[in-house]
Design a protein around this motif. Structure first.
Motif, PDB file in Angstrom:
ATOM      1  N   VAL A  59       0.855  -1.179   0.000  1.00 61.61           N
ATOM      2  CA  VAL A  59       0.000   0.000   0.000  1.00 61.61           C
ATOM      3  C   VAL A  59       0.894   1.234   0.000  1.00 61.61           C
ATOM      4  O   VAL A  59       1.739   1.390   0.889  1.00 61.61           O
ATOM      5  N   VAL A  65      -7.311   2.770   2.388  1.00 62.32           N
ATOM      6  CA  VAL A  65      -6.950   1.472   1.827  1.00 62.32           C
ATOM      7  C   VAL A  65      -8.213   0.638   1.620  1.00 62.32           C
ATOM      8  O   VAL A  65      -8.912   0.325   2.587  1.00 62.32           O
ATOM      9  N   VAL A 142       3.023  -1.024   4.224  1.00 61.88           N
ATOM     10  CA  VAL A 142       2.570   0.353   4.032  1.00 61.88           C
ATOM     11  C   VAL A 142       3.796   1.247   3.891  1.00 61.88           C
ATOM     12  O   VAL A 142       4.640   1.278   4.792  1.00 61.88           O
TER      13      VAL A 142
END
Length: 150
Positions: A59, A65, A142
């Protein structure tokens, strides 16, 4: 001065501790995801399978998200999903979402957007009408963190 016997005793106890295998209870104390999911399941056994948690493995921005959770279920009156919960490992609020599905729900599938603080594991748990619980865990990387407390 250490004797040979004392040295061997210490060495054997060190080897025994290196091969110690933790029990489920010990793992639950260390792993907050397991603790939270067991609380949602009412302390019952949670099995792997039936649940699919879909999220991108990498991500770029943790602020929004998209995730989807689907459960394999015929959604009949006696064999259906009654609830779905999503937990995370490292956000300030570990309980991401909890959904209740009624008897008229045609499909056991939810989709939403969440915020992720950093690279972490996500866990989805589905509660069935018969009391059984099923789960799926994914790891998400992330790159730009969100929802951090200052």
């Amino acid at each position: 001065m250490t004797t040979r016997r004392h040295f061997l005793t210490q060495l054997s106890s060190l080897g025994a501790s290196a091969w110690w295998v933790p029990t489920d209870a010990a793992i639950a104390e260390v792993d907050p995801l397991i603790t939270r999911s067991r609380a949602y399941a009412g302390g019952g056994q949670i099995r792997e399978g039936k649940v699919t948690l879909e999220i991108a493995p990498l991500v770029d921005n943790g602020n929004s998200v998209p995730i989807t959770v689907s459960v394999q279920s015929p959604m009949t009156a006696t064999d259906r999903v009654v609830g779905i919960a999503i937990f995370n490992e490292k956000n300030p609020q570990p309980e991401v979402a909890e959904f209740t599905l009624g008897p008229r729900a045609g499909h056991a599938k939810i989709a939403t957007r969440i915020r992720l603080a950093t690279t972490q594991r996500l866990l989805a748990v589905a509660k069935m009408a018969d009391g059984s619980c099923w789960t799926h865990t994914v790891e998400v990387v992330v790159t730009l963190a969100a929802c951090l407390e200052d």
